[in-house]
Write a protein that holds these residues in place. Structure first.
Motif, PDB file in Angstrom:
ATOM      1  N   LEU A  76       4.945  -7.105  -2.726  1.00  0.00           N
ATOM      2  CA  LEU A  76       5.093  -5.997  -1.791  1.00  0.00           C
ATOM      3  C   LEU A  76       5.127  -6.512  -0.356  1.00  0.00           C
ATOM      4  N   TRP A  77       4.224  -7.418  -0.034  1.00  0.00           N
ATOM      5  CA  TRP A  77       4.147  -7.916   1.337  1.00  0.00           C
ATOM      6  C   TRP A  77       5.409  -8.692   1.718  1.00  0.00           C
ATOM      7  N   ASN A  78       5.879  -9.543   0.807  1.00  0.00           N
ATOM      8  CA  ASN A  78       7.101 -10.289   1.100  1.00  0.00           C
ATOM      9  C   ASN A  78       8.289  -9.353   1.295  1.00  0.00           C
ATOM     10  N   MET A  79       8.340  -8.276   0.525  1.00  0.00           N
ATOM     11  CA  MET A  79       9.411  -7.298   0.680  1.00  0.00           C
ATOM     12  C   MET A  79       9.343  -6.641   2.054  1.00  0.00           C
ATOM     13  N   LEU A  80       8.149  -6.256   2.466  1.00  0.00           N
ATOM     14  CA  LEU A  80       7.996  -5.567   3.749  1.00  0.00           C
ATOM     15  C   LEU A  80       8.261  -6.487   4.938  1.00  0.00           C
ATOM     16  N   LEU A  81       8.116  -7.788   4.734  1.00  0.00           N
ATOM     17  CA  LEU A  81       8.315  -8.726   5.845  1.00  0.00           C
ATOM     18  C   LEU A  81       9.782  -9.096   6.067  1.00  0.00           C
ATOM     19  N   ARG A  82      10.668  -8.615   5.228  1.00  0.00           N
ATOM     20  CA  ARG A  82      12.072  -8.970   5.390  1.00  0.00           C
ATOM     21  C   ARG A  82      12.577  -8.578   6.773  1.00  0.00           C
ATOM     22  N   SER A  83      13.302  -9.495   7.374  1.00  0.00           N
ATOM     23  CA  SER A  83      13.761  -9.285   8.755  1.00  0.00           C
ATOM     24  C   SER A  83      14.899  -8.282   8.862  1.00  0.00           C
ATOM     25  N   ASP A  84      15.571  -7.978   7.729  1.00  0.00           N
ATOM     26  CA  ASP A  84      16.729  -7.084   7.791  1.00  0.00           C
ATOM     27  C   ASP A  84      16.358  -5.623   7.574  1.00  0.00           C
ATOM     28  N   LEU A  85      15.073  -5.303   7.490  1.00  0.00           N
ATOM     29  CA  LEU A  85      14.684  -3.913   7.255  1.00  0.00           C
ATOM     30  C   LEU A  85      14.799  -3.109   8.553  1.00  0.00           C
ATOM     31  N   PRO A  86      15.411  -1.928   8.499  1.00  0.00           N
ATOM     32  CA  PRO A  86      15.547  -1.104   9.713  1.00  0.00           C
ATOM     33  C   PRO A  86      14.206  -0.503  10.123  1.00  0.00           C
ATOM     34  N   THR A  87      14.040  -0.251  11.392  1.00  0.00           N
ATOM     35  CA  THR A  87      12.770   0.263  11.918  1.00  0.00           C
ATOM     36  C   THR A  87      12.513   1.713  11.530  1.00  0.00           C
ATOM     37  N   ASP A  88      13.514   2.386  10.980  1.00  0.00           N
ATOM     38  CA  ASP A  88      13.314   3.768  10.531  1.00  0.00           C
ATOM     39  C   ASP A  88      13.342   3.866   9.004  1.00  0.00           C
ATOM     40  N   LEU A  89      13.132   2.735   8.323  1.00  0.00           N
ATOM     41  CA  LEU A  89      13.238   2.715   6.864  1.00  0.00           C
ATOM     42  C   LEU A  89      12.321   3.741   6.206  1.00  0.00           C
ATOM     43  N   PHE A  90      11.100   3.858   6.715  1.00  0.00           N
ATOM     44  CA  PHE A  90      10.109   4.743   6.100  1.00  0.00           C
ATOM     45  C   PHE A  90       9.816   5.964   6.962  1.00  0.00           C
ATOM     46  N   ASP A  91      10.836   6.495   7.612  1.00  0.00           N
ATOM     47  CA  ASP A  91      10.593   7.636   8.501  1.00  0.00           C
ATOM     48  C   ASP A  91      10.246   8.915   7.736  1.00  0.00           C
ATOM     49  N   SER A  92      10.374   8.881   6.393  1.00  0.00           N
ATOM     50  CA  SER A  92       9.977  10.048   5.585  1.00  0.00           C
ATOM     51  C   SER A  92       8.674   9.803   4.833  1.00  0.00           C
ATOM     52  N   LEU A  93       8.035   8.689   5.120  1.00  0.00           N
ATOM     53  CA  LEU A  93       6.818   8.323   4.395  1.00  0.00           C
ATOM     54  C   LEU A  93       5.571   8.588   5.244  1.00  0.00           C
ATOM     55  N   GLU A  94       4.602   9.269   4.654  1.00  0.00           N
ATOM     56  CA  GLU A  94       3.285   9.426   5.266  1.00  0.00           C
ATOM     57  C   GLU A  94       2.298   8.642   4.403  1.00  0.00           C
ATOM     58  N   TYR A  95       1.369   7.956   5.050  1.00  0.00           N
ATOM     59  CA  TYR A  95       0.528   7.028   4.301  1.00  0.00           C
ATOM     60  C   TYR A  95      -0.867   6.928   4.913  1.00  0.00           C
ATOM     61  N   ALA A  96      -1.775   6.365   4.125  1.00  0.00           N
ATOM     62  CA  ALA A  96      -3.117   6.014   4.591  1.00  0.00           C
ATOM     63  C   ALA A  96      -3.505   4.722   3.902  1.00  0.00           C
ATOM     64  N   VAL A  97      -4.336   3.933   4.562  1.00  0.00           N
ATOM     65  CA  VAL A  97      -4.758   2.636   4.026  1.00  0.00           C
ATOM     66  C   VAL A  97      -6.275   2.548   4.048  1.00  0.00           C
ATOM     67  N   PHE A  98      -6.842   2.144   2.917  1.00  0.00           N
ATOM     68  CA  PHE A  98      -8.272   1.847   2.850  1.00  0.00           C
ATOM     69  C   PHE A  98      -8.411   0.374   2.508  1.00  0.00           C
ATOM     70  N   GLY A  99      -9.080  -0.373   3.386  1.00  0.00           N
ATOM     71  CA  GLY A  99      -9.224  -1.807   3.199  1.00  0.00           C
ATOM     72  C   GLY A  99     -10.631  -2.192   2.778  1.00  0.00           C
ATOM     73  N   LEU A 100     -10.733  -3.268   2.019  1.00  0.00           N
ATOM     74  CA  LEU A 100     -12.020  -3.816   1.612  1.00  0.00           C
ATOM     75  C   LEU A 100     -12.088  -5.264   2.068  1.00  0.00           C
ATOM     76  N   GLY A 101     -13.244  -5.659   2.587  1.00  0.00           N
ATOM     77  CA  GLY A 101     -13.383  -7.024   3.071  1.00  0.00           C
ATOM     78  C   GLY A 101     -14.823  -7.419   3.287  1.00  0.00           C
ATOM     79  N   ASP A 102     -14.982  -8.547   3.947  1.00  0.00           N
ATOM     80  CA  ASP A 102     -16.283  -9.137   4.208  1.00  0.00           C
ATOM     81  C   ASP A 102     -16.313  -9.518   5.684  1.00  0.00           C
TER      82      ASP A 102
END
Length: 611
Positions: free
Chosen positions: A85-111
Motif C-alpha cells: 500500500l505504501w509503495n503504491m501511494l508513493l508513486r510519483s505519477d499519482l495526481p494530487t486530486d486522486l482521492f478527492d472523493s475519499l474521507e478517512y481517519a487514521v489510528f496509529g499505534l507506537g512506542d
C-alpha cells in the motif's frame, strides 16, 4: 498492481458502510481494528475489515470512507503488510486530486521511546491528504508506554470517530443500538460434521515451505544464563532468499497446555476431538489461515493463542460467560474503561504477565460456548526471525539464530516464549511450516562497496547472512562490530569470523562487556546498572575507530547496517558515527547531523531493531 482501477469498472455502491484497513506486526492493530468493527456493528453499521496486504489496492480510489489502523514497527517502519500500500501511494505519477472523493481517519499505534513515534500512521495520513483525501478526525496515536496502554488513546478516539462517521454516513433507519455491555453475536456458526474428516489448506495453498530440522544446537555455554540456538533446516524446495529476509515461523502450543485448557473449560474429549464445520457469519471476518473444518483440540494446538498476555477485549468477552457472581463483577471491573479498572487490569495482567490460560484457571467455571471460541481466543500470530544464513551455497538450506525466551515474572513465575519454546523442542527430522518474507535491508549491488555491520547479540543473524553473501561473491570490504557479554560464553560465530578474517575478507571488532562478572551477577543486573559501568560496547569501538569509520562512510561511500535491541544501542551507534563525521571529517554539528540524514535518504543506513 500498476494502476488504480476506474470507478466505472467497479460497483458504485459497496455492500458496506465503512472499510477498516489494518496493518499489524504483533496483533495489536488487529485487536484495535476489531474493537472499532465491533462498535460499528453495535451501531448497526455494515463494515468490511481487511488487512492491508489482503485488500485490492487498485480499489482504494473507489472507496468513499476508510478507517486505517496502523502500527509502527522498529524505528519508524511500516508493518510488512502495509509495504504494498505504501509503495503504491508513493508513486510519483499519482495526481494530487486522486482521492478527492475519499474521507478517512487514521489510528496509529507506537512506542514513544522511539524518535519516530507512530511514524507509519503519520506518513500515511499526510500522504492521503496530499493526494486529495479529507481527514474527518484528527489522527489517533496510541502509546504502549502510556499508563493506560493502547486502550487509553483508543477510549478517547472511538467516541470521536463515530460522531464523525455519523456526520458523513446516511442516517440510520433505526437508532436503537445494542447495549455496550450486551454479548455480541458469535463470529461463527458451528455445524457438526458427519464425515468426521478434518481438512486444512495445503501448504502449497498457503505458499509456505515444509522445513525439515537438520540440527538444533546451543551456541552459548551450558553454564551461561541465556540459551541461544543455531537451528538449521532443509526446505522442501529451493529458495533464493536475500540477506535481511525473515523466516516466518508458525508455532504450536504444547499438548500439556492444550489438555490443561480443555480441562479448565470442562470440554471432554467428545467435544475436543469432534470434527466441526465453522461457518463465518456476517460481521468480523476470520483469518484466512483458519481451517473451516477441524477439531477444537487442533484449533487450540495450531491456530489459537492460549499463552498470550490477554488484552482488555478478552476480558470484555469472557465476562459474559461467568456464572459465579463474584467472578462476573471482577471481570466487568477489569474490562471497564474507568481509571481504577484500567489500573487494576495493568496490575493483574500486564505487570505480572499472566497468560490467557492462567486467567481462565483463576476464573474457573466459565462456560464458553463452542461458537464463541474464535471471539474469545486470539489467532496464533506467526513469529518472524531474521535469517542467519546465505542462500547462494545451498538454496534449500536455512539457518536461524534464536534466543530462547525464558524468564520469571514479577510473581517469580517461570515464563517461556511460545515460539522459541517450540523451536527449542525441535529435533532432527521434525517438520514445520516456514514462510519467507522480504526484509527491510538491501545490499549494495557492487561487492567492492564497503559495508559496516553492527550486530550485538542475536542481532548478528542478518549480518551473518549479509557478510556470507558478499564473501561468496569475493568481497573483501566488510566490517563487523559485534557485541556480547563474554568472549567464551556467548560470542556467536566467533570461529567463523576468525576464518573470514584470515581470508582477509572481514575486519572484525568484538566488544565483550562483562567478562569480569559471574553469570549470576549479570542475570541480576538491570539495564541502567549496565549503562553506568563504563564497560566497552560496540559504540565505543566505533568511536575509537573514528578515523577509519569516516574514511569508509564519508569518503568511500560505505553502507551501514544496525541490528539488535532497540533500547539504547541504535541511537548510541548513530551518535558514534555522527561523532566521526565531526572529529575525523571536520564537519560542524549541523553538517554532521545532515550527513546522517543523507545516509538514510540515500539508502545507505539500515536498521533492523526490535524491542
Amino acid at each position: 498492481m500498476d494502476t488504480f482501477t476506474s470507478s466505472e469498472d467497479l460497483e458504485q455502491e459497496p455492500p458496506y458502510d465503512l472499510l477498516i484497513v489494518y496493518a499489524t506486526e504483533t496483533g495489536n492493530a488487529l485487536d484495535v481494528a476489531e474493537q472499532i468493527g465491533r462498535e460499528a456493528l453495535r451501531r448497526r453499521r455494515r463494515i468490511r475489515l481487511v488487512s492491508a496486504d489482503s485488500y485490492p489496492l487498485e480499489n482504494l480510489v473507489n472507496e468513499s470512507l476508510v478507517v486505517f489502523v496502523v502500527s509502527t514497527t522498529g524505528n519508524g517502519i511500516e508493518p510488512r503488510s502495509m509495504t504494498g500500500l505504501w509503495n503504491m501511494l508513493l508513486r510519483s505519477d499519482l495526481p494530487t486530486d486522486l482521492f478527492d472523493s475519499l474521507e478517512y481517519a487514521v489510528f496509529g499505534l507506537g512506542d514513544s521511546s522511539y524518535d519516530t513515534f507512530c511514524w507509519a500512521a503519520k506518513k500515511l495520513s499526510r500522504r492521503l491528504n496530499a493526494l486529495g483525501a479529507l481527514e474527518i478526525l484528527a489522527r489517533g496515536e496510541a502509546d504502549e508506554k502510556d499508563s493506560r496502554g493502547i486502550d487509553g488513546a483508543l477510549d478517547r478516539w472511538i467516541p470521536g470517530i463515530f460522531e464523525a462517521l455519523d456526520d458523513v454516513l446516511p442516517p440510520l433507519e433505526a437508532t436503537q443500538f445494542a447495549s455496550e455491555i450486551e454479548l455480541p453475536p458469535p463470529r461463527i456458526k458451528v455445524l457438526e460434521d458427519t464425515d468426521r474428516t478434518s481438512t486444512e489448506p495445503s501448504e502449497e495453498e498457503r505458499g509456505v515451505y515444509i522445513a525439515t530440522t537438520v540440527s538444533n544446537e546451543r551456541m552459548t555455554a551450558a553454564d551461561w544464563n541465556q540459551d541461544v540456538r543455531l537451528i538449521e533446516f532443509t526446505l522442501d524446495r529451493p529458495s533464493r532468499y536475500s540477506p535481511g529476509d525473515v523466516a516466518v515461523i508458525y508455532p504450536q502450543n504444547t499438548d500439556e497446555d492444550v489438555s490443561l485448557l480443555l480441562e479448565t473449560l470442562h470440554w471432554p474429549d467428545a467435544i475436543a476431538d469432534q470434527v466441526f464445520e465453522f461457518i463465518e457469519r456476517d460481521g468480523l471476518p476470520l483469518s484466512s489461515s483458519l481451517p473451516k473444518r477441524t477439531t477444537p483440540r487442533n484449533l487450540f494446538t495450531k491456530y489459537l493463542d492460549i499463552c498470550a498476555v490477554p488484552r482488555r477485549s478478552f476480558f470484555r468477552m469472557i465476562r459474559h460467560f461467568a456464572k459465579n457472581k463474584v467472578h462476573k463483577e471482577k471481570l466487568f471491573h477489569l474490562s471497564s474503561d474507568t481509571d481504577e479498572g484500567i489500573e487494576d487490569l495493568y496490575e493483574y495482567v500486564t505487570r505480572t504477565r499472566r497468560t490467557i490460560l492462567e486467567v481462565l484457571q483463576e476464573f474457573e467455571g466459565l462456560e464458553i460456548p463452542l461458537e464463541y471460541i474464535l471471539d474469545v481466543f486470539p489467532t496464533m500470530r506467526p513469529r518472524q526471525f531474521s535469517i542467519a544464513s546465505c542462500s547462494k551455497p545451498n538454496s534449500k538450506a536455512l539457518q536461524l539464530c534464536v534466543a530462547i525466551v525464558n524468564f520469571k515474572t514479577k510473581m517469580r513465575v517461570p515464563r517461556r516464549g511460545v515460539c522459541t519454546r517450540y523451536l527449542a523442542s525441535l529435533r532432527p527430522g521434525d517438520e514445520l511450516r516456514i514462510d519467507i518474507e522480504k526484509g527491510y535491508i538491501k545490499a549494495p549491488d557492487d561487492p567492492t562497496t564497503p559495508i559496516i555491520c553492527v550486530g550485538p547479540g542475536t542481532g548478528v543473524a542478518p549480518m551473518r547472512a549479509l557478510i556470507g553473501d558478499r564473501v561468496f561473491d569475493g568481497s573483501r570490504e566488510n566490517t563487523l562490530y559485534f557485541g556480547c557479554r563474554s568472549a567464551t560464553k556467548d560470542s556467536h560465530f566467533a570461529a567463523e569470523w576468525d576464518e573470514i578474517v584470515k581470508a582477509q575478507q572481514l575486519v572484525y571488532r568484538p566488544a565483550f562487556s562483562r567478562d569480569k562478572q559471574t553469570s549470576q551477577e549479570i542475570s541480576n543486573e538491570t539495564e541502567n546498572d549496565a549503562a553506568n559501568t563504563g564497560r566497552t560496547y560496540v559504540q565505543h569501538l566505533i568511536r575509537e575507530d573514528s578515523k577509519r569509520i569516516w574514511e569508509l562512510v564519508g569518503e568511500r561511500g560505505a553502507w551501514v547496517y544496525i541490528s539488535g535491541s532497540s533500547n539504547h544501542m541504535p541511537k548510541a551507534v548513530k551518535a558514534a558515527i555522527e561523532a566521526s563525521a565531526r572529529d575525523a571529517g571536520g564537519l560542524t554539528e549541523d553538517e554532521a547531523r545532515n550527513f546522517m540524514k543523507r545516509l538514510v535518504d540515500e539508502g545507505r543506513l539500515y536498521e533492523e531493531c526490535w524491542s
